[in-house]
Design a protein around this motif. Structure first.
Motif, PDB file in Angstrom:
ATOM      1  N   ALA A 483      20.233 101.765  13.239  1.00 34.81           N
ATOM      2  CA  ALA A 483      20.834 100.845  14.202  1.00 34.81           C
ATOM      3  C   ALA A 483      21.122  99.544  13.471  1.00 34.81           C
ATOM      4  O   ALA A 483      20.537  99.252  12.429  1.00 34.81           O
ATOM      5  N   ARG A 484      22.062  98.786  14.020  1.00 38.28           N
ATOM      6  CA  ARG A 484      22.416  97.522  13.369  1.00 38.28           C
ATOM      7  C   ARG A 484      22.739  96.472  14.431  1.00 38.28           C
ATOM      8  O   ARG A 484      23.007  96.806  15.598  1.00 38.28           O
ATOM      9  N   ALA A 485      22.752  95.233  14.010  1.00 37.25           N
ATOM     10  CA  ALA A 485      23.120  94.150  14.923  1.00 37.25           C
ATOM     11  C   ALA A 485      23.569  92.954  14.093  1.00 37.25           C
ATOM     12  O   ALA A 485      23.280  92.877  12.895  1.00 37.25           O
ATOM     13  N   ILE A 486      24.277  92.066  14.787  1.00 41.53           N
ATOM     14  CA  ILE A 486      24.850  90.905  14.087  1.00 41.53           C
ATOM     15  C   ILE A 486      24.364  89.624  14.758  1.00 41.53           C
ATOM     16  O   ILE A 486      24.297  89.543  15.984  1.00 41.53           O
ATOM     17  N   ASP A 487      24.050  88.641  13.951  1.00 43.25           N
ATOM     18  CA  ASP A 487      23.710  87.323  14.490  1.00 43.25           C
ATOM     19  C   ASP A 487      23.860  86.293  13.369  1.00 43.25           C
ATOM     20  O   ASP A 487      23.883  86.666  12.186  1.00 43.25           O
ATOM     21  N   THR A 488      23.958  85.028  13.781  1.00 46.84           N
ATOM     22  CA  THR A 488      24.036  84.004  12.730  1.00 46.84           C
ATOM     23  C   THR A 488      22.661  83.794  12.093  1.00 46.84           C
ATOM     24  O   THR A 488      22.563  83.243  11.005  1.00 46.84           O
ATOM     25  N   SER A 489      21.573  84.214  12.784  1.00 43.24           N
ATOM     26  CA  SER A 489      20.243  84.108  12.172  1.00 43.24           C
ATOM     27  C   SER A 489      19.744  85.506  11.816  1.00 43.24           C
ATOM     28  O   SER A 489      19.812  86.439  12.629  1.00 43.24           O
ATOM     29  N   THR A 490      19.231  85.624  10.607  1.00 41.58           N
ATOM     30  CA  THR A 490      18.779  86.946  10.151  1.00 41.58           C
ATOM     31  C   THR A 490      17.621  87.482  11.009  1.00 41.58           C
ATOM     32  O   THR A 490      17.655  88.650  11.417  1.00 41.58           O
ATOM     33  N   PRO A 491      16.580  86.672  11.345  1.00 42.94           N
ATOM     34  CA  PRO A 491      15.489  87.220  12.187  1.00 42.94           C
ATOM     35  C   PRO A 491      16.010  87.726  13.526  1.00 42.94           C
ATOM     36  O   PRO A 491      15.599  88.774  14.014  1.00 42.94           O
ATOM     37  N   GLN A 492      16.949  86.975  14.127  1.00 39.33           N
ATOM     38  CA  GLN A 492      17.502  87.416  15.424  1.00 39.33           C
ATOM     39  C   GLN A 492      18.268  88.725  15.245  1.00 39.33           C
ATOM     40  O   GLN A 492      18.185  89.625  16.079  1.00 39.33           O
ATOM     41  N   ALA A 493      19.024  88.833  14.131  1.00 42.19           N
ATOM     42  CA  ALA A 493      19.780  90.068  13.881  1.00 42.19           C
ATOM     43  C   ALA A 493      18.815  91.243  13.737  1.00 42.19           C
ATOM     44  O   ALA A 493      19.065  92.349  14.250  1.00 42.19           O
ATOM     45  N   ASN A 494      17.652  91.004  13.081  1.00 42.72           N
ATOM     46  CA  ASN A 494      16.650  92.067  12.918  1.00 42.72           C
ATOM     47  C   ASN A 494      16.120  92.551  14.270  1.00 42.72           C
ATOM     48  O   ASN A 494      16.022  93.745  14.530  1.00 42.72           O
ATOM     49  N   VAL A 495      15.775  91.579  15.107  1.00 45.64           N
ATOM     50  CA  VAL A 495      15.187  91.932  16.408  1.00 45.64           C
ATOM     51  C   VAL A 495      16.219  92.651  17.281  1.00 45.64           C
ATOM     52  O   VAL A 495      15.921  93.651  17.945  1.00 45.64           O
ATOM     53  N   LYS A 496      17.453  92.130  17.254  1.00 44.54           N
ATOM     54  CA  LYS A 496      18.507  92.801  18.037  1.00 44.54           C
ATOM     55  C   LYS A 496      18.687  94.241  17.549  1.00 44.54           C
ATOM     56  O   LYS A 496      18.898  95.162  18.348  1.00 44.54           O
ATOM     57  N   ALA A 497      18.589  94.428  16.238  1.00 40.09           N
ATOM     58  CA  ALA A 497      18.759  95.781  15.689  1.00 40.09           C
ATOM     59  C   ALA A 497      17.638  96.695  16.173  1.00 40.09           C
ATOM     60  O   ALA A 497      17.861  97.869  16.501  1.00 40.09           O
ATOM     61  N   ILE A 498      16.395  96.145  16.273  1.00 41.27           N
ATOM     62  CA  ILE A 498      15.266  96.936  16.784  1.00 41.27           C
ATOM     63  C   ILE A 498      15.565  97.376  18.222  1.00 41.27           C
ATOM     64  O   ILE A 498      15.373  98.542  18.601  1.00 41.27           O
ATOM     65  N   PHE A 499      16.080  96.466  19.021  1.00 52.98           N
ATOM     66  CA  PHE A 499      16.377  96.803  20.428  1.00 52.98           C
ATOM     67  C   PHE A 499      17.518  97.823  20.518  1.00 52.98           C
ATOM     68  O   PHE A 499      17.486  98.710  21.365  1.00 52.98           O
ATOM     69  N   ASN A 500      18.507  97.699  19.638  1.00 55.52           N
ATOM     70  CA  ASN A 500      19.577  98.713  19.627  1.00 55.52           C
ATOM     71  C   ASN A 500      18.995 100.079  19.282  1.00 55.52           C
ATOM     72  O   ASN A 500      19.358 101.095  19.885  1.00 55.52           O
ATOM     73  N   ALA A 501      18.060 100.071  18.310  1.00 51.36           N
ATOM     74  CA  ALA A 501      17.441 101.345  17.906  1.00 51.36           C
ATOM     75  C   ALA A 501      16.648 101.938  19.069  1.00 51.36           C
ATOM     76  O   ALA A 501      16.699 103.151  19.328  1.00 51.36           O
ATOM     77  N   LEU A 502      15.908 101.066  19.799  1.00 51.79           N
ATOM     78  CA  LEU A 502      15.122 101.562  20.942  1.00 51.79           C
ATOM     79  C   LEU A 502      16.037 102.230  21.970  1.00 51.79           C
ATOM     80  O   LEU A 502      15.702 103.260  22.564  1.00 51.79           O
ATOM     81  N   ASN A 503      17.225 101.650  22.143  1.00 50.53           N
ATOM     82  CA  ASN A 503      18.162 102.231  23.119  1.00 50.53           C
ATOM     83  C   ASN A 503      18.775 103.546  22.636  1.00 50.53           C
ATOM     84  O   ASN A 503      19.338 104.297  23.432  1.00 50.53           O
ATOM     85  N   LEU A 504      18.704 103.774  21.332  1.00 49.03           N
ATOM     86  CA  LEU A 504      19.239 105.048  20.822  1.00 49.03           C
ATOM     87  C   LEU A 504      18.209 106.168  20.909  1.00 49.03           C
ATOM     88  O   LEU A 504      18.565 107.340  20.810  1.00 49.03           O
ATOM     89  N   LEU A 505      16.927 105.779  21.055  1.00 52.17           N
ATOM     90  CA  LEU A 505      15.868 106.816  21.139  1.00 52.17           C
ATOM     91  C   LEU A 505      16.018 107.601  22.433  1.00 52.17           C
ATOM     92  O   LEU A 505      16.260 107.014  23.488  1.00 52.17           O
ATOM     93  N   LYS A 506      15.920 108.871  22.339  1.00 59.08           N
ATOM     94  CA  LYS A 506      16.089 109.696  23.557  1.00 59.08           C
ATOM     95  C   LYS A 506      14.782 109.686  24.356  1.00 59.08           C
ATOM     96  O   LYS A 506      13.716 109.718  23.805  1.00 59.08           O
TER      97      LYS A 506
END
Ligand code: KIV
Ligand code: ZN
Length: 506
Positions: A483-506
């Protein structure tokens, strides 16, 4: 030794005579130089008896040519035209007089209104006269004789052949067989070419000059070469009367692909085609073979897949040549429509310099197809928008509200899970670790495999650069989910990516 085709260009004569605004001398010089640069063996400069302007340009171009390029001018089979033509080329280093008359029964009866033996005598006498004049001038110019409307001569081919034998005896060394109007099948014409070739002495060069009224001139010309015609009369971009003459580019590439060695610099084809189109004001149509804007476009998923897999190879899955062979450097175009598939998405996003996996391309494809069903082909921007929307912001049960530092190594995480608000304090070795620990406290354990950062754009106009985080996690079956995500801050991009990954889990 393998026989090489002798390309005879008629852009400045048959091509020019069909233009809405024929070229000026200055324009003809530009085109003449382009034809020479391509390596074409001979150039028909024009028809000097047709006007003073044509005479003058033939004269100028004739003296411009060096001894490597044969220059030729057209004359009807009469003394006046022949005198005028020879006068125009008298300063050329290597030149030819090209005279013609029809021998077709239809044309002799309805256009010339003459008996066939009268016409045959005109042809023979014209060549005899031209040969005597050339001798008198002390030049070694050669003579080409054309049977106008040769393609219509199947019913009197024996008469045509007998006339040609006499024309050859009087000094013609090239016999040109035009399909002045294309009416029948290539094989009918090619059989006739073969018969003429067999009947005339070996030293006589057989030439073909095919118009494209039924769109088969390339086929007829290429096949005529294999039937014994060495001189191939072609026009750049297929210009010429009505539907044009044989397209030079197509014939050259067809022969090249058949392993025939050419004197041509193929890498100049594309650039020359653009110049000719601009100067003739005759657009290159979208689907024009080899040079058309659409000639390298692939829209069906199957074709896109094959095209991308063979992109770097000379022999492409869905193209006749590698485009660089003709000096074409615009990539094979992958256009996304409702007929396209994951490979196209993958290729387009990669070409736009964003990371994407095949799984993500598969995930994105139905969204892109649905959009394309209404819109038709999607632009790169529309595909990128979908990528940001569907890949970098995956909707689902988990909805991040905020992730904020409280003190060093300690963060507050607020989010909705199935619309229910959750909050937790997480701590750890950096923000990502703190977020994962916080989630674990609430029973959402995430097995992180790796993470990676991309910087997407520079610090433009003082605005900060965006970062993309790519993370991979393992689901309960130990499958990797990216999963991936974009943000102007790297920590925020990391956390957003974690949440995107959680949404991909079945
Ligand atoms: O099309 C034709 O027959 C010609 C001849 C003059 C060669 O252009
Ligand atoms: Zn013609």
């Amino acid at each position: 030794m393998q026989r090489r085709p002798f390309f005879y260009d008629i852009t400045l004569r048959d091509g020019n005579q069909s233009l809405k605004k024929p070229w000026s001398l200055d324009e003809k010089i530009v085109i003449f130089d382009k034809i020479v640069e391509l390596g074409i063996n001979a150039i028909e400069l024009g028809f000097p008896a047709s006007s003073q302007m044509d005479f003058d340009s033939c004269k100028t171009l004739a003296s411009r040519a060096n001894e490597k390029t044969l220059v030729s001018v057209l004359a009807r089979a009469n003394k006046n035209d022949i005198n005028r033509a020879l006068d125009a080329i008298k300063d050329a280093k290597c030149a030819r007089l090209h005279t013609f008359i029809t021998l077709s029964p239809f044309h002799m009866q309805y256009v010339l209104n003459k008996e066939s033996d009268v016409v045959a005598n005109i042809a023979i006498e014209a060549v005899e006269y031209a040969a005597a004049k050339i001798k008198e001038m002390g030049k070694n110019f050669d003579i080409e004789f054309s049977v106008e409307h040769f393609g219509d001569c199947s019913s009197n081919l024996d008469f045509v052949i007998e006339t040609l034998k006499k024309v050859v005896e009087k000094g013609a060394t090239t016999i040109n067989l035009p399909n002045t109007v294309e009416r029948y099948r290539p094989s009918v014409f090619v059989e006739m070419v073969k018969k003429v070739k067999e009947a005339l002495p070996d030293y006589v060069v057989i030439s073909v000059h095919n118009h494209n009224d039924l769109g088969m001139a390339t086929a007829t010309t290429a096949e005529s070469f294999f039937a014994g015609a060495t001189q191939l009369e072609c026009c750049l971009n297929g210009l010429g009367e009505r539907a044009g003459n044989t397209d030079f580019n197509q014939v050259a590439i067809a022969l090249h692909n058949c392993g025939i060695k050419l004197d041509i610099d193929l890498s100049k084809i594309y650039e020359t085609a653009l110049t000719i189109s601009q100067m003739s004001k005759v657009k290159i149509y979208e689907k024009a073979p080899l040079i058309g804007p659409e000639a390298l476009a692939h829209r069906s998923g199957i074709h896109q897949d094959g095209a991308i897999k063979t992109k770097e190879m000379d022999f492409g899955a869905y193209r006749p040549i590698h485009p660089t062979l003709i000096g074409r450097f615009d990539d094979e175009k992958i256009g996304f429509t409702s007929q396209s598939g994951k490979t196209a998405i993958h290729d387009i996003i990669k070409a736009l310099k964003y990371p994407i996996t095949i799984q993500e391309s598969i995930y994105l494809t139905p969204f892109a197809k649905a959009l394309a069903e209404n819109k038709g082909e999607l632009s790169n921007d529309e595909i990128l928008e979908l990528y940001f929307d569907k890949i970098c912001d995956i909707k689902g049960d988990f909805e991040l509200i905020s992730f904020k530092p409280i003190e060093k190594g300690v963060f507050g995480l607020f989010f909705n899970y199935k619309k229910e608000q959750k909050e937790v304090i997480g701590s750890g070795n950096g923000p990502l670790d703190a977020c994962l620990n916080g989630l674990k406290k609430l029973g959402f354990e995430v097995k992180l495999e790796h993470y990676k950062q991309y910087s997407l754009d520079g610090d433009k106009d003082g605005s900060s650069a965006r970062a993309m985080s790519e993370i991979s996690i393992l689901d309960n079956n130990n499958n990797t989910i990216i999963a991936r995500a974009i943000d102007t801050s790297t920590p925020q991009a990391n956390v957003k990516a974690i949440f995107n990954a959680l949404n991909l889990l079945k």
